[in-house]
Design a protein around this motif. Structure first.
Motif, mmCIF file in Angstrom:
data_model
loop_
_atom_site.group_PDB
_atom_site.id
_atom_site.type_symbol
_atom_site.label_atom_id
_atom_site.label_comp_id
_atom_site.label_asym_id
_atom_site.label_seq_id
_atom_site.Cartn_x
_atom_site.Cartn_y
_atom_site.Cartn_z
ATOM 1 N N ILE A 466 0.882 -1.171 0.000
ATOM 2 C CA ILE A 466 0.000 0.000 0.000
ATOM 3 C C ILE A 466 0.914 1.213 0.000
ATOM 4 O O ILE A 466 1.652 1.447 0.968
ATOM 5 C CB ILE A 466 -0.930 -0.003 1.220
ATOM 6 N N ASP A 467 0.893 1.976 -1.063
ATOM 7 C CA ASP A 467 1.917 2.997 -1.282
ATOM 8 C C ASP A 467 1.276 4.309 -1.734
ATOM 9 O O ASP A 467 0.487 4.328 -2.683
ATOM 10 C CB ASP A 467 2.899 2.511 -2.352
ATOM 11 N N GLN A 491 3.383 2.200 3.146
ATOM 12 C CA GLN A 491 4.411 3.229 3.104
ATOM 13 C C GLN A 491 3.914 4.487 2.389
ATOM 14 O O GLN A 491 2.981 4.449 1.590
ATOM 15 C CB GLN A 491 5.660 2.696 2.407
ATOM 16 N N ASN A 492 4.575 5.601 2.725
ATOM 17 C CA ASN A 492 4.331 6.883 2.063
ATOM 18 C C ASN A 492 2.849 7.258 2.059
ATOM 19 O O ASN A 492 2.361 7.877 1.111
ATOM 20 C CB ASN A 492 4.855 6.854 0.620
ATOM 21 N N SER A 493 2.140 6.888 3.120
ATOM 22 C CA SER A 493 0.695 7.089 3.174
ATOM 23 C C SER A 493 0.334 7.958 4.378
ATOM 24 O O SER A 493 1.098 8.056 5.346
ATOM 25 C CB SER A 493 -0.033 5.742 3.238
ATOM 26 N N ASP A 494 -0.838 8.565 4.299
ATOM 27 C CA ASP A 494 -1.269 9.517 5.316
ATOM 28 C C ASP A 494 -2.612 9.102 5.898
ATOM 29 O O ASP A 494 -3.544 8.753 5.157
ATOM 30 C CB ASP A 494 -1.376 10.923 4.707
ATOM 31 N N PHE A 495 -2.703 9.156 7.239
ATOM 32 C CA PHE A 495 -3.890 8.729 7.971
ATOM 33 C C PHE A 495 -4.389 9.900 8.819
ATOM 34 O O PHE A 495 -3.607 10.497 9.570
ATOM 35 C CB PHE A 495 -3.553 7.558 8.885
ATOM 36 N N SER A 496 -5.669 10.198 8.725
ATOM 37 C CA SER A 496 -6.187 11.318 9.517
ATOM 38 C C SER A 496 -7.680 11.158 9.767
ATOM 39 O O SER A 496 -8.406 10.576 8.970
ATOM 40 C CB SER A 496 -5.925 12.650 8.790
ATOM 41 N N VAL A 544 5.568 -0.610 8.407
ATOM 42 C CA VAL A 544 4.890 0.679 8.257
ATOM 43 C C VAL A 544 5.978 1.740 8.233
ATOM 44 O O VAL A 544 6.694 1.922 9.226
ATOM 45 C CB VAL A 544 3.909 0.951 9.412
ATOM 46 N N GLN A 545 6.132 2.423 7.101
ATOM 47 C CA GLN A 545 7.261 3.347 6.992
ATOM 48 C C GLN A 545 6.890 4.597 6.197
ATOM 49 O O GLN A 545 6.069 4.563 5.290
ATOM 50 C CB GLN A 545 8.447 2.653 6.344
ATOM 51 N N ASN A 546 7.513 5.708 6.611
ATOM 52 C CA ASN A 546 7.354 6.994 5.933
ATOM 53 C C ASN A 546 5.891 7.420 5.831
ATOM 54 O O ASN A 546 5.471 7.977 4.818
ATOM 55 C CB ASN A 546 7.996 6.947 4.544
ATOM 56 N N CYS A 547 5.139 7.168 6.908
ATOM 57 C CA CYS A 547 3.722 7.531 6.947
ATOM 58 C C CYS A 547 3.493 8.644 7.966
ATOM 59 O O CYS A 547 4.293 8.851 8.884
ATOM 60 C CB CYS A 547 2.867 6.319 7.314
ATOM 61 N N THR A 548 2.387 9.339 7.802
ATOM 62 C CA THR A 548 1.928 10.283 8.806
ATOM 63 C C THR A 548 0.583 9.809 9.337
ATOM 64 O O THR A 548 -0.199 9.176 8.615
ATOM 65 C CB THR A 548 1.764 11.707 8.242
ATOM 66 N N ALA A 549 0.309 10.104 10.597
ATOM 67 C CA ALA A 549 -0.990 9.769 11.182
ATOM 68 C C ALA A 549 -1.317 10.795 12.247
ATOM 69 O O ALA A 549 -0.464 11.156 13.065
ATOM 70 C CB ALA A 549 -0.983 8.362 11.774
ATOM 71 N N VAL A 585 8.173 -0.376 12.262
ATOM 72 C CA VAL A 585 7.620 0.979 12.292
ATOM 73 C C VAL A 585 8.797 1.936 12.135
ATOM 74 O O VAL A 585 9.565 2.141 13.070
ATOM 75 C CB VAL A 585 6.863 1.245 13.611
ATOM 76 N N LEU A 586 8.952 2.523 10.957
ATOM 77 C CA LEU A 586 10.189 3.205 10.593
ATOM 78 C C LEU A 586 9.900 4.549 9.919
ATOM 79 O O LEU A 586 9.118 4.628 8.967
ATOM 80 C CB LEU A 586 10.985 2.315 9.635
ATOM 81 N N SER A 587 10.503 5.605 10.465
ATOM 82 C CA SER A 587 10.495 6.929 9.819
ATOM 83 C C SER A 587 9.086 7.465 9.602
ATOM 84 O O SER A 587 8.738 7.920 8.513
ATOM 85 C CB SER A 587 11.258 6.875 8.489
ATOM 86 N N ASN A 588 8.289 7.415 10.652
ATOM 87 C CA ASN A 588 6.917 7.926 10.597
ATOM 88 C C ASN A 588 6.765 9.139 11.504
ATOM 89 O O ASN A 588 7.562 9.352 12.426
ATOM 90 C CB ASN A 588 5.927 6.844 11.040
ATOM 91 N N VAL A 589 5.727 9.915 11.275
ATOM 92 C CA VAL A 589 5.362 11.036 12.136
ATOM 93 C C VAL A 589 3.932 10.808 12.609
ATOM 94 O O VAL A 589 3.002 10.771 11.809
ATOM 95 C CB VAL A 589 5.479 12.381 11.402
#
Length: 746
Positions: A466-467, A491-496, A544-549, A585-589
């Motif tokens: 899922i990219d 990866q590279n995905s945004d959750f809000s 799960v990497q490079n994602c924002t939530a 869980v890597l490089s997420n915010v």
């Protein structure tokens, strides 16, 4: 099992963020330090996720537009080469026709028809711009293996589980308020309503001044002590059946007398779960505040706008005391004269019980439609009411969407016939329907209950990617990695603005003869096989990497950005942490959630890596931990363990909160700020090493419990910034003289 929390920038809170439950010393933090720390977090977050550019949501969450701590919001989004249109593709468009041929000039309309055609032709599935409304779940089976489902390059593509409401607003009460009404024939219920893509708030008491999408912290609730709670009905479902694994070879031998045996209870009050099994119904649940599961069976409270005409339609949202989780209850019976509510369906949304409820609110009664931004659907009269948050009538040309479909995309195979190598790229997912009243199960022996529903659901898959997707305003979980899955990557995905968790990974063991998650299968050797995690029915190597939530857990408060249970990682010991290392869980915010940012519900197999993340503003509506929380009360047999006998353990009020039984955590190279304790380890935990960290402005350096010889905790090489003195808080009745701690401060 060794776990690593490495090179991670954790921030627990900022001095002006919700104060209840914060460490006592936070008000004494110098403003200059607090400001510079937030600026550092902002720069680090932009470095982690360069595609976010100025990263405005992070900027405002860190309060960097304030006069007292101001910095310019800067940065341009990093964009790579972008997706390319495949040479072989089936196209689907919102204005397509299913009698078309699926070419770019004659796109199909139905996602299922198009996905089936793409799989048959060995082509990619390309979605054209616009909102694709689903009337049922899109199913991808092993026959779809290898499918790429992607947005047309440069176009915004949305898959929605909602259905539009056709409105014709008429005044209802526009003198003392601004309430309008429209006919809504044919609708059975409307538990949620999205207006131009944002949620309206279901009529409730107390009101939420800024609506459901903005946290009230500890506010917008009724004090649980003001209600009169009807005691639990211990005979409601009959007696529980206890099972404790007495096979000595399965015992853990490194936790003294804590959590050595696998134990569950089946039936009894745990019949609210599906399957009806839980550690918390076992014969001897133990740990901090442990006792057998139960919930109150009703509530009496004089609501100011009561009594209610249709209280049978009401829903009560109730925090467990101490705010460890929340329950939702439908009303089975209502006595208007006493305003007594007898609870019906519900109470299954958390694993830990209590005799009484905590803070609470009520929703879905007409009498509480009294605040701008609220809506109410009268199912008896089939009318929709809206207290319009503006002047005049609500705009007729706005988008009014009711979430209807709970699972938008379902990838389901089996361990023996999996769905392989599906790629989902560049798609927005929205308006999945609420699932908090659906069946929940208790995964292992942490504090959680989970529902196996999500907008994108994986079970029986290999190599799913899922990219670059967006998961926004979903009423339940966003992604569920359930049962057998190998090498799933998000990866590279945004959750809000999610009702539940961003990403959850949850495996199976055979605790009961049947399980709704595996329909039609009779499970072997239950309940004795509950300890056995060797059959492969669990996720391995989930990344799960490079994602924002952000803004998650709007309904279910026991929600996190990432949670796992009965889930493990690699087959080999990871000696070093390098960019090429498979990480969990890597490089997420991650920021703005009601409970812990990352949660490990057990130590099943272990080997997890959590690294290079920025996590802050967690436990906004609850207490007890913060960015990270773990438990390990239940031993399991696995084939992926790295050391020790039986199962090995996982690695924050706390910076890093290793609760009951957690062990073998390596927590290092972190910047940890404002925690109640830098390292917390209690009730049978052991072999946890906290080193090479900077811990700033914590109440206590560490809180520890007794361990046995050879399994001590270590606390060393730590920079304790502005800690008045080296403080140790004993978490248990005794503290082992074998516990090691070495430190320096400045």
């Amino acid at each position: 099992m060794q776990q690593r929390l490495a090179l991670t920038f954790f921030v627990c809170a900022a001095a002006k963020w919700p104060l209840r439950g914060q460490p006592k010393h936070v008000d004494a933090v110098p403003a200059s330090f607090d400001c510079e720390m937030r600026k550092l977090a902002y720069e680090y977050g932009k470095k982690l996720i360069p595609r976010m550019g100025a990263f405005e949501s992070l900027y405002y969450a860190l309060d960097l537009d304030s006069a007292g701590c101001h910095v310019a919001s800067t940065g341009k989004p990093f964009t790579g080469p972008g997706a390319k249109l495949p040479t072989k593709a089936v196209f689907v468009a919102v204005d397509g026709r299913d009698d078309g041929d699926g070419t770019e000039g004659q796109p199909l309309k139905s996602l299922q028809v198009a996905a089936d055609a793409a799989a048959q032709r060995g082509a990619a599935l390309v979605l054209r711009a616009g909102t694709h409304f689903l009337d049922k779940t899109l199913h991808l089976s092993p026959l779809h293996s290898g499918l790429v489902m992607m947005a047309y390059p440069g176009e915004r593509v949305e898959i929605s589980g909602g259905q539009k409401v056709q409105v014709s607003w008429k005044p209802y009460n526009v003198s003392g308020a601004n309430i309008w009404v429209t006919d809504a024939a044919g609708w059975e219920e409307m538990p949620a309503l999205h207006i131009n893509g944002a949620r309206a708030t279901r009529a409730r008491y107390p009101n939420m001044p800024h609506g459901i999408e903005s946290s009230c912290g500890y506010g917008c609730m009724i004090d649980g002590g003001k209600g009169k709670w009807t005691p639990p009905d211990f005979q409601k479902y009959g007696n529980v059946s206890f099972y404790t694994d007495k096979t000595s070879q399965h015992y853990r031998n490194t936790t003294h007398d804590w959590f050595n045996e696998y134990m569950i209870g089946v039936g009894g009050l745990c019949s609210v779960y599906d399957p009806p099994v839980s550690y918390w119904c076992s014969e001897n649940p133990s740990g901090g505040g442990a006792f057998a599961f139960r919930t109150p069976s009703g509530l009496s409270f004089e609501f100011p706008n009561g009594p209610y005409k249709h209280a049978e339609d009401a829903r009560l949202f109730v925090w467990r005391p101490n705010r460890w989780a929340n329950w939702m209850f439908d009303v089975a019976k209502y006595e208007a004269t006493t305003q007594n509510f007898t609870f019906g369906r519900g109470g299954n949304q958390g694993a830990r019980g209590e005799n009484t409820g905590g803070d609470f609110f009520i929703e879905n009664v007409m009498e509480e439609l009294d605040y701008p931004g609220e809506f109410f659907f009268d199912k008896h009269a089939e009318k929709l009411y809206l207290y319009y948050n503006g002047t005049g009538a609500p705009p007729a040309d706005a988008s009014y969407v009711v979430p209807r479909v709970q699972v938008l995309v379902n990838l389901t195979g089996t361990q023996w016939n999996p769905v392989k190598d599906i790629k989902v790229q560049g798609i927005h997912f929205s308006a999945s329907a609420p699932t908090y009243m659906m069946p929940h199960g208790v995964p292992s022996a942490g504090d959680w209950a989970l529902d196996r529903y999500s907008a994108v659901f994986l079970q029986g898959t290999q190599g799913t990617l899922i990219d670059g997707c967006v998961f926004d305003r979903l009423e339940g979980n966003a992604v569920m990695v359930s049962g057998y899955n190998r090498d799933a990557t998000i990866q590279n995905s945004d959750f809000s603005y999610l009702g539940g968790n961003a990403v959850a990974a949850w495996g199976y063991t055979n605790e009961t003869r049947t399980d709704r998650g595996r329909p039609g299968i009779i499970l072997a050797n239950a309940p004795a096989a509950g300890v056995d995690g060797t059959d492969g029915e669990h996720p391995l190597r989930t990344t799960v990497q490079n994602c924002t939530a952000r803004e998650i857990g709007l309904y279910e408060k026991q929600s996190s950005f990432f949670v796992q249970a009965k889930t493990a990682q690699p087959h080999k010991r990871l000696k070093t942490l390098t960019p090429s290392t498979t990480s969990r869980v890597l490089s997420n915010v991650f920021f703005n959630g009601p409970r812990a940012g990352i949660n490990m519900n057990d130590g099943f197999g272990g080997g997890d890596e959590i690294a290079f993340n920025l996590v802050f503003s967690t436990c906004r509506e609850s207490g007890d931990h913060g960015p990270f929380n773990s438990w390990d009360r239940q031993p399991f047999l696995t084939t992926v363990r790295l050391a020790g006998e039986g199962s090995e353990c996982e690695d924050v009020d706390e910076d890093v909160d290793n609760d009951d039984g957690s062990c073998y955590y390596k927590t290092h190279d972190n910047f940890l700020v404002y925690g109640g304790q830098a390292m917390k380890n209690d009730f049978g935990g052991h072999d946890n090493h906290h080193y090479d960290n900077v811990d700033a402005y914590v109440d206590h350096a560490l809180g520890v419990c007794e361990t046995i010889a050879g399994h001590e905790d270590y606390f060393f090489g730590v920079a304790l910034l502005a800690l008045p003195l080296f403080a140790v808080l004993a978490r248990c009745p005794t503290r082992s003289p074998g516990t090691k701690y070495f430190f320096f401060s400045f």
